[in-house]
Design a protein around this motif. Sequence first.
Motif, PDB file in Angstrom:
ATOM      1  N   THR A   1       0.820  -1.217   0.000  1.00  0.00           N
ATOM      2  CA  THR A   1       0.000   0.000   0.000  1.00  0.00           C
ATOM      3  C   THR A   1       0.849   1.261   0.000  1.00  0.00           C
ATOM      4  N   CYS A   2       2.137   1.113   0.093  1.00  0.00           N
ATOM      5  CA  CYS A   2       3.055   2.248  -0.064  1.00  0.00           C
ATOM      6  C   CYS A   2       4.288   1.752  -0.798  1.00  0.00           C
ATOM      7  N   ARG A   3       5.028   2.693  -1.402  1.00  0.00           N
ATOM      8  CA  ARG A   3       6.238   2.339  -2.143  1.00  0.00           C
ATOM      9  C   ARG A   3       7.347   3.331  -1.773  1.00  0.00           C
TER      10      ARG A   3
ATOM     11  N   GLU B   1      13.205   5.555   3.143  1.00  0.00           N
ATOM     12  CA  GLU B   1      11.763   5.358   3.310  1.00  0.00           C
ATOM     13  C   GLU B   1      11.365   3.888   3.368  1.00  0.00           C
TER      14      GLU B   1
ATOM     15  N   CYS C   1       8.002   2.516   5.436  1.00  0.00           N
ATOM     16  CA  CYS C   1       6.959   1.946   4.581  1.00  0.00           C
ATOM     17  C   CYS C   1       6.666   0.507   4.990  1.00  0.00           C
TER      18      CYS C   1
END
Length: 825
Positions: free
Chosen positions: A397-399, A405, A409
């Motif tokens: 759901t995130c990259r 990061e 994430c």
Amino acid sequence: MTGAKTVSAWLLVASGFVVLSVGAPESRPATGASDSGVRVMHPAVSQLAASQPAADARSGGFDENVVIEEYCVRCHSERRLRGNLSLERFDALRPEDNAEIAERMVVKLRAGMMPPPGVSRPAADTLVQLVEALEARLDRAAADRPNPGGRTFQRLNRAEYAASIHELLGLQIDPGAYLPPDTKSENFDNIADVQMLSPTLLDAYLNAAAELARLAVGDPTATPSEATYTVSGYASQTERVDGAPFGTRGGTSVVHNFPADGDYVFSIYFHHTTTGDGFAGQLARGEQVEISIDGERAALLEVDSWLSYADPWEISMKTAPIAIRAGPHRVTAAFLETAEGPVDDLLSPHDWSIADRHTGMGGYGLTLLPHLRDLVIGGPYRVTGVSQHPVRDRIFTCRPVGPSEERPCASAILTRLGAEAYRRPLTDRDADALLAFYDEGAEEGGFEIGVRTALQAILASPHFVFRFERPAQEAGPGGVYRISDHALASRLSFFLWALPPDAELRRLADEGRLGDPGELSTQVDRMLADPRAEALGTRFASQWLRLQDLDKVHPDSYWFPDFDQQLADAMRRETELFFTDLVRRDGSVFDLYQADYTFVNERLAAHYGIPGVTGRAFRRVEYPDARRRGVLGHGSVLTLTSHADRTSPVLRGKWVMEVLMGTPPPPPPPGVPDLEETDAASEGRTLTTRERMEAHRANPTCNSCHRFIDPIGLALDAFDVTGRWRIREHGNPLDTRGELYDGTSIDSPSALVDALLKRPEPLMRTFTQNLMAYALGRRVEYYDQPTIRAIVRNAASEGYGISAFIRGVATSDAFRMQRVEVSRP
């Protein structure tokens, strides 16, 4: 796989702990009545609704102990011990001192089975007064000393595991490919005390976690492997199967999870004769098999007319390598339809298109078309990567756009997945452990491998595999405590939906509001109105009514060549839809026994002789006559209680006594001959099943039980092995007349239903007991019977709507609370 040893230790060590901390007792809530309207009730329903707990005081000189001494002790004495029971020292004025024995007496007395036929019995009102007095004292004692029972934990069974994986990741899986069969108790597969742990089972959960994490995230290093999908030999292949493109017939259509982008090879194996011949010559001429991916044709194979098992490739064909992207895809292997409707031949074809694999092979005038047996998917070959697909979208759901990061994430992804998988918010310790697994995987393979390793740890965690029910507060040995709101949310969701709790249940649990009786009742109503409540039909009713046994009975194709897997599936679906409809419209539980309607499609309607039904979709229809009523008229029940070549009044009678009445007969004593050992013919005439049974029960040892069983089963003998109505057997007129153990004459299915409804208490209590066992995930014990009686009494005030029973179970102390086990030295 990376982290496999660490994940193994994660499950092996963590699964060793047992919840020993417990909570404080909570007062018993009052069961609220709903606003349901007035129902039209069978006279037996009115009779049951009018019954109230008896007063404790004796009147008119009635003495319960005198009645027991005169009519019961003569068989149930220390010397004779009939039923392995002695009542010599039983005190009816204090039944709570021997509550287990007293509850056994209540069951037999309510069913009218004791005293047994053939011995002197007191007046009927005397027996009623005795049983009501016993119930009143037992219920009062239970109110003074409540015992909600308890269990340590449950683990996810096959069905729950597959549903949890689908809810979490969107992966459709066959749990049988990963987990061993579930052990059943009380005929349910979710009973905690038989869910034993073993090294084999733990290895199965670990291997499943590794494989499912690999399929969900993808595996660019995947090596070739094969998966086989088998088509039952009992299935006809003359029509399109569900999921296949229109214009096809037979074959199979499955959702297959591809681990990586690459080339895959599809092999087709055909059914063949017992001597190894294929479908030679004109039978296979012009036949083609289409391989489609998500409805799009990927390959078309011309069927070789002269395939033989002696060929090096056996009776099979395969495609060239086909490029397919990673992720779940619907794969169909099916024959192109060359004609619609019955084949024009000398003989009319059977409904079971492969009833005899030699039929049609030697010019008998009956055409048999090729049938697909196995679809084998092999690969990947020449892996090119892992494409994005819906399962990966649910995970990532995130990259991260940079190395800094990646860990934040990953933390967000794992916190969300972990909370959903564990069915509760993560603790700091949970989150740190999952990030440690991520770090280990990321160090070796980067961000995605790190997430995959942590996902594997989630799926292998005892917090996912097991349902530990943590207490709200502390309590000592023998004390009663309320389970936590998150444990309650899981109990409720797996009970009503056979799924993990949804967002609303988890939110209420987070807020500590789900344990409030009013809120709990509101959630029950919400969940019953949701389509996911269909699980009560496919899971609870299916197991309670023993529908899984339908897979064990394959009627003899010589006598029943029109019975195939499609008809068996339609019978099972009829019963599931019938129960689901009861839940959806809050119908009366008495409809289970006396409904004059059912759900059929064209095939099942034709089998029952019901006109005017076309198509494959099921619809509600009224029975055209009184032959069929309730579940005792369903083909599923009638077939699963038969043998392959004949009906079985014994199995049918035993099923009614055990499943509907809650009074299972004892097993036959050793050395008793089977019915098959009796003569099948006399004076050149084939005997009916009834005639053979009469010879069988001439043995006094057999007669003691068969006098209870046989009249019930014989009343249903007008239905043949497959549930079709008949009036003759082997050319002889049927005789279905009999007399129940209480003296009631019966001669038909409708008469049997009326006789059962004369005593509605056993029916209602047995239904409630099975519902409660499924909901609690444990066997119902004698100390649960007062709760069951209270639920039935409350349901009476609501017209016996099925929601009243479900709500009564879900708001009971036994569902919301547990008792701490007392350790014995």
